[in-house]
Design an enzyme around this catalytic site. Sequence first.
Site, PDB file in Angstrom:
ATOM      1  N   ALA A  81       0.837  -1.206   0.000  1.00  0.00           N
ATOM      2  CA  ALA A  81       0.000   0.000   0.000  1.00  0.00           C
ATOM      3  C   ALA A  81       0.867   1.250   0.000  1.00  0.00           C
ATOM      4  O   ALA A  81       0.600   2.217   0.703  1.00  0.00           O
ATOM      5  CB  ALA A  81      -0.945  -0.005   1.200  1.00  0.00           C
ATOM      6  N   TYR A 130       2.670   4.249  -2.626  1.00  0.00           N
ATOM      7  CA  TYR A 130       2.027   5.172  -3.561  1.00  0.00           C
ATOM      8  C   TYR A 130       1.378   4.421  -4.724  1.00  0.00           C
ATOM      9  O   TYR A 130       0.225   4.677  -5.083  1.00  0.00           O
ATOM     10  CB  TYR A 130       3.045   6.178  -4.111  1.00  0.00           C
ATOM     11  CG  TYR A 130       3.532   7.177  -3.101  1.00  0.00           C
ATOM     12  CD1 TYR A 130       2.735   8.247  -2.716  1.00  0.00           C
ATOM     13  CD2 TYR A 130       4.801   7.078  -2.537  1.00  0.00           C
ATOM     14  CE1 TYR A 130       3.177   9.180  -1.791  1.00  0.00           C
ATOM     15  CE2 TYR A 130       5.260   8.010  -1.612  1.00  0.00           C
ATOM     16  CZ  TYR A 130       4.443   9.058  -1.241  1.00  0.00           C
ATOM     17  OH  TYR A 130       4.882   9.971  -0.325  1.00  0.00           O
ATOM     18  N   GLU A 186      17.234  16.621   1.975  1.00  0.00           N
ATOM     19  CA  GLU A 186      16.009  17.009   2.687  1.00  0.00           C
ATOM     20  C   GLU A 186      16.133  16.710   4.179  1.00  0.00           C
ATOM     21  O   GLU A 186      15.636  17.465   5.017  1.00  0.00           O
ATOM     22  CB  GLU A 186      14.806  16.287   2.085  1.00  0.00           C
ATOM     23  CG  GLU A 186      14.470  16.787   0.677  1.00  0.00           C
ATOM     24  CD  GLU A 186      13.100  16.349   0.192  1.00  0.00           C
ATOM     25  OE1 GLU A 186      12.398  17.177  -0.429  1.00  0.00           O
ATOM     26  OE2 GLU A 186      12.721  15.186   0.440  1.00  0.00           O
ATOM     27  N   LYS A 220       6.093  22.796  -3.105  1.00  0.00           N
ATOM     28  CA  LYS A 220       6.219  21.466  -2.491  1.00  0.00           C
ATOM     29  C   LYS A 220       4.949  21.115  -1.716  1.00  0.00           C
ATOM     30  O   LYS A 220       4.434  19.995  -1.815  1.00  0.00           O
ATOM     31  CB  LYS A 220       7.431  21.458  -1.555  1.00  0.00           C
ATOM     32  CG  LYS A 220       7.645  20.173  -0.772  1.00  0.00           C
ATOM     33  CD  LYS A 220       8.314  19.107  -1.591  1.00  0.00           C
ATOM     34  CE  LYS A 220       8.762  17.954  -0.726  1.00  0.00           C
ATOM     35  NZ  LYS A 220       9.298  16.829  -1.519  1.00  0.00           N
TER      36      LYS A 220
END
Length: 407
Positions: A11, A13, A170, A379
Amino acid sequence: MKSPNIVILGAGYGGIMTAVKLQKKLGANDAKITLVNKHDYHYQTTWLHENAAGTLHHDRTRIKIKDVVNTSRVDFVQDTVTEIKQDEKKVLLENSELNYDYLVIGLGFEAATFGIPGLQENAYMINNINSSRLIRQHIEYNFAKYNNEAEPNEERLNIVVGGAGFTGIEFVGELANRVPELCKEYDIPREKVRIINVEAAPTALPGFDPALVEYAMNSLEARGVEFKIGAMIKEVTENKLVFEKDEEREEIATNTVVWAAGVRGNSLVENAGFESNRGRTPVDGQLRPKGYDDVFIVGDCSLIMNEESGRPYPPTAQIAIQQAEHLAGFLTSQIRGGGHEEDFVPNIQGTVASLGDDDAIGVIFDGKKLFGWQASAMKKIIDNRYLLKLGGLPLVLKKGKLNFFNF
């Protein structure tokens, strides 16, 4: 005529979006749809670096499957896949087994450690919700422990991130936000804490526009991030990281190494006998591995070549979502006896990397570059658009990032 069994593994994306689209396209008598996942929630992989740094609570990142999947239409099985027996059209789970007529594999990624000694045993990985929580708790523990020892230990305050690709950049961006808060909370001078990003390539964010890379590095360095570029990690132990740069070996004292420098597809795909390269299987225009009409692979486990560059497309959430939408249409057509479908071609609409602190860089649409708050707002729009596709406005209001601008 018996309705076909569609079994969706994972499960992530690709998997959950395939289930959501199929439940809308197919009637109850068209097919039986089964979604298998280890947990009862889907999570946003692209937010895990925030959970790991402690800047976003993990409950924001995970979405209950029952909140977006109609369980009267899709049979949800919470279990762990152990083996795919494609010759028998069967999937083995820890607690049961399933037969399928159509199989959708969306099992996600695993960390690729490239055989670096000690990395698997001593480094932390941003793989899922629980591994991200472990990183956050480990960092906070070291800050709490620092002033409670007779001899201050610099290992506790040196945070090393391996890899300056998307995830690595990130993550250090979020750390640059979080560390000053932790220093204040645990009475530690900010200058005692080091955030060190080690990258083997000759640049951070390899393949990204040089002007955007320069902006990102300047932004992060201004907030205390140190970069070791062109530095190859050679070993990780319990209390140090060894790297080689310009043919010289250096050591960093640390008990916190976070590995963000490589992923591979799920090993179950290789073990099932599909052709694969580091767990990624080449698929045709309808997302099928060579020689199979009843198996489809989406997300991190699928490999699609970019004809322009001659290289595979990177396994991104954007592509996985597009694959799911295409596949749901193709399966619907197949089950209803429709005609030939067009081949799947990724439509890259842009790429945005968060730098934390309402800062980001990105390239959108026809190559337009975005910096700073504009990229950060984009974003959030991208993230909210996915939630809207998955669960509509209620999910956006419940889980979305709605503070586009902080004035």
